[in-house]
Design a protein around this motif. Structure first.
Motif, PDB file in Angstrom:
ATOM      1  N   UNK A  59      -6.667   3.190  -2.068  1.00 25.30           N
ATOM      2  CA  UNK A  59      -5.757   2.095  -2.147  1.00 25.30           C
ATOM      3  C   UNK A  59      -6.259   1.066  -3.291  1.00 25.30           C
ATOM      4  N   UNK A  60      -5.682   0.692  -4.315  1.00 23.89           N
ATOM      5  CA  UNK A  60      -6.115  -0.247  -5.326  1.00 23.89           C
ATOM      6  C   UNK A  60      -4.679  -0.814  -5.711  1.00 23.89           C
ATOM      7  N   UNK A  61      -4.647  -2.283  -5.430  1.00 24.85           N
ATOM      8  CA  UNK A  61      -3.754  -2.943  -5.781  1.00 24.85           C
ATOM      9  C   UNK A  61      -3.979  -4.159  -6.334  1.00 24.85           C
ATOM     10  N   UNK A  62      -4.079  -3.867  -7.918  1.00 26.79           N
ATOM     11  CA  UNK A  62      -4.575  -4.964  -8.684  1.00 26.79           C
ATOM     12  C   UNK A  62      -4.146  -6.519  -8.350  1.00 26.79           C
ATOM     13  N   UNK A  63      -2.577  -6.456  -8.425  1.00 24.88           N
ATOM     14  CA  UNK A  63      -1.989  -7.860  -7.862  1.00 24.88           C
ATOM     15  C   UNK A  63      -2.371  -8.305  -6.653  1.00 24.88           C
ATOM     16  N   UNK A  64      -2.949  -7.798  -5.657  1.00 22.37           N
ATOM     17  CA  UNK A  64      -3.701  -8.123  -4.667  1.00 22.37           C
ATOM     18  C   UNK A  64      -4.949  -8.124  -4.475  1.00 22.37           C
ATOM     19  N   UNK A  65      -5.712  -7.988  -5.816  1.00 23.18           N
ATOM     20  CA  UNK A  65      -7.065  -8.152  -5.893  1.00 23.18           C
ATOM     21  C   UNK A  65      -7.985  -7.292  -4.622  1.00 23.18           C
ATOM     22  N   UNK A  66      -7.455  -6.325  -4.513  1.00 25.51           N
ATOM     23  CA  UNK A  66      -8.291  -5.582  -3.537  1.00 25.51           C
ATOM     24  C   UNK A  66      -8.424  -3.858  -3.591  1.00 25.51           C
ATOM     25  N   UNK A  67      -9.328  -3.399  -3.250  1.00 21.87           N
ATOM     26  CA  UNK A  67      -9.518  -1.952  -3.519  1.00 21.87           C
ATOM     27  C   UNK A  67     -10.209  -1.346  -2.454  1.00 21.87           C
ATOM     28  N   UNK A  68      -9.915  -0.365  -1.883  1.00 18.52           N
ATOM     29  CA  UNK A  68     -10.310   0.537  -0.820  1.00 18.52           C
ATOM     30  C   UNK A  68     -10.750   1.969  -1.072  1.00 18.52           C
ATOM     31  N   UNK A  69     -11.934   2.355  -0.665  1.00 20.43           N
ATOM     32  CA  UNK A  69     -12.244   3.627  -1.124  1.00 20.43           C
ATOM     33  C   UNK A  69     -13.462   4.305   0.025  1.00 20.43           C
ATOM     34  N   UNK A  70     -13.402   5.578   0.024  1.00 25.64           N
ATOM     35  CA  UNK A  70     -14.444   6.246   0.892  1.00 25.64           C
ATOM     36  C   UNK A  70     -15.849   5.917   0.477  1.00 25.64           C
ATOM     37  N   UNK A  71     -16.773   6.028   1.646  1.00 23.08           N
ATOM     38  CA  UNK A  71     -18.172   5.603   1.454  1.00 23.08           C
ATOM     39  C   UNK A  71     -18.840   6.454   0.508  1.00 23.08           C
ATOM     40  N   UNK A  72     -18.405   7.576  -0.067  1.00 20.13           N
ATOM     41  CA  UNK A  72     -19.238   8.332  -0.915  1.00 20.13           C
ATOM     42  C   UNK A  72     -18.589   8.195  -2.165  1.00 20.13           C
ATOM     43  N   UNK A  73     -17.671   7.319  -2.502  1.00 20.64           N
ATOM     44  CA  UNK A  73     -17.238   7.272  -3.795  1.00 20.64           C
ATOM     45  C   UNK A  73     -18.069   6.413  -4.715  1.00 20.64           C
ATOM     46  N   UNK A  74     -18.434   7.022  -5.885  1.00 22.77           N
ATOM     47  CA  UNK A  74     -19.482   6.623  -6.960  1.00 22.77           C
ATOM     48  C   UNK A  74     -18.956   5.200  -7.410  1.00 22.77           C
ATOM     49  N   UNK A  75     -19.761   4.220  -7.191  1.00 23.48           N
ATOM     50  CA  UNK A  75     -19.481   2.828  -7.885  1.00 23.48           C
ATOM     51  C   UNK A  75     -18.971   2.857  -9.326  1.00 23.48           C
ATOM     52  N   UNK A  76     -19.476   3.639 -10.131  1.00 24.42           N
ATOM     53  CA  UNK A  76     -18.751   3.839 -11.507  1.00 24.42           C
ATOM     54  C   UNK A  76     -17.485   4.197 -11.540  1.00 24.42           C
ATOM     55  N   UNK A  77     -17.028   5.093 -10.569  1.00 14.49           N
ATOM     56  CA  UNK A  77     -15.711   5.458 -10.619  1.00 14.49           C
ATOM     57  C   UNK A  77     -14.689   4.410 -10.235  1.00 14.49           C
ATOM     58  N   UNK A  78     -15.110   3.423  -9.185  1.00 15.90           N
ATOM     59  CA  UNK A  78     -14.490   2.100  -8.919  1.00 15.90           C
ATOM     60  C   UNK A  78     -14.396   1.425 -10.062  1.00 15.90           C
ATOM     61  N   UNK A  79     -15.572   1.225 -10.465  1.00 15.98           N
ATOM     62  CA  UNK A  79     -15.643   0.235 -11.647  1.00 15.98           C
ATOM     63  C   UNK A  79     -14.904   0.545 -12.895  1.00 15.98           C
ATOM     64  N   UNK A  80     -14.647   1.913 -13.091  1.00 15.55           N
ATOM     65  CA  UNK A  80     -14.019   2.289 -14.338  1.00 15.55           C
ATOM     66  C   UNK A  80     -12.323   2.042 -13.926  1.00 15.55           C
TER      67      UNK A  80
END
Length: 365
Positions: A53-74
């Motif tokens: 879940x990523x809600x830019x207007x809510x300023x929050x992202x939820x991801x599973x533990x194995x998700x690469x940081x670079x994927x989230x940051x992108x």
């Protein structure tokens, strides 16, 4: 890529608990040199991936533990946002070209790692909003949520941050994000270590848009982030030589956040000293690099652990053997008896059989 391994991981933990079999939790191995050495059967968490879940207007992202940081940051960058605590990757994935390997969100939060912006934007622990955790009892528990004001009672999500997996497996993690600053500028000043500490602590008492500071042994680096007017006014007030944008990015991201500065290339053990920011230079053998407005001091030294810890304790701080040295020794600063008892009770509550990363923090945890 999204992949839910909850059921498989729960079965593995349940079987290990029944057999009292120690498990060594693993992501992509970028944090394997941190903490104490662990003996146990490897349990890979790198396949449990996906931004949930990523809600830019809510300023929050939820991801599973194995998700690469670079994927989230992108994903965040596409919306003009970022992880405020600037987590280090400690891997060759910071350019975003290798999204299937490198640092993961779970490993970052489990180790409680934060980068140059930590004193100014908050630590990893400050910005974790909620977690879904697999305990050593093979129970799946949810703590916190996806907003800042949803926590009642003891905040277990933040307890898990920096626990190195000893209390539970962080299956899913919700983290607060922030907009990327419109203007970023770096200044450098030549000064001594005492003067650098004096200047950093002086700036901390003023309303300046500082987002990072570092004294590399010769020069004091200061990063300003915010709107153009505020940054320009602060730069005029602070003074110093302006650094080219590309050079500044390499310094803060590659050399400091990822620890590729020549200081970190030394073969001597690397100590992380946490002290009150205004503490004068510590008289210890070796060389130092100072971050976080004076509060974080990296030390390269072959000095005995008791000498380093005695000096740090005497000023109200603590010392961690961050990398190198004997990984089966007391890597983390020894705890007072009462606090250690509390840690043991907490470990017993979440992991009664002691199967999750046993000994990663302390020999008895």
């Amino acid at each position: 890529m999204s992949n839910d391994l909850t059921a498989e991981l729960q079965d593995r933990v349940r079987a290990a608990a029944d057999a009292s079999l120690p498990l060594r939790l693993e992501g992509n191995g970028t944090k394997s040199a941190l903490g104490r050495a662990v003996d146990g059967e490897g349990l890979s968490l790198s396949g449990h991936t996906g931004i949930l879940n990523y809600q830019p207007k809510e300023l929050v992202v939820t991801a599973r533990c194995g998700t690469p940081l670079c994927e989230i940051e992108a994903a965040l960058s596409e919306q003009g946002q970022m992880l405020p605590f600037e987590p280090p990757h400690f891997a060759d994935d910071s350019d975003g070209d290798n999204s299937t390997l490198g640092a993961t969100l779970g490993g970052t939060i489990a180790c409680g790692l934060s980068g140059p912006a930590r004193p100014y934007a908050g630590s990893a622990r400050d910005l974790v909003l909620g977690t879904r955790v697999l305990t050593g009892r093979a129970e799946i528990l949810r703590f916190g949520g996806e907003v800042m004001k949803n926590v009642a009672g003891y905040d277990i999500s933040r307890l898990m941050t920096g626990a190195y997996g000893t209390l539970g497996i962080l299956l899913d993690i919700s983290v607060k994000v922030l907009p990327i600053s419109t203007t970023v500028r770096t200044l450098v000043q030549t000064c001594s270590q005492p003067e650098a500490i004096h200047r950093m602590t002086g700036w901390a008492a003023k309303p300046l848009p500082i987002s990072a500071t570092c004294f590399d042994g010769e020069r004091l680096w200061v990063r300003l982030s915010g709107n153009q007017g505020g940054v320009s006014a602060a730069a005029e007030r602070i003074g110093g030589e302006s650094v080219d944008e590309g050079e500044a990015l390499v310094f803060w991201r590659d050399q400091i956040r990822e620890q590729r500065h020549p200081f970190f290339a030394d073969d001597a053990p690397l100590w992380r000293l946490s002290v009150p920011p205004a503490v004068p230079p510590l008289s210890l053998p070796g060389v130092q690099l100072i971050e976080w407005g004076g509060a974080q001091r990296w030390l390269r030294s072959d000095a005995a652990a008791d000498i380093i810890r005695a000096a740090t304790t005497s000023v109200g701080g603590h010392a961690t053997l961050f990398r190198g040295g004997d990984r089966r020794s007391e890597v983390f600063h020894p705890l007072p008896a009462g606090l250690m008892t509390l840690h043991r009770e907490m470990k017993r509550a979440f992991d009664p059989n002691g199967i999750l990363n046993p000994g990663r923090l302390y020999p008895t945890l």
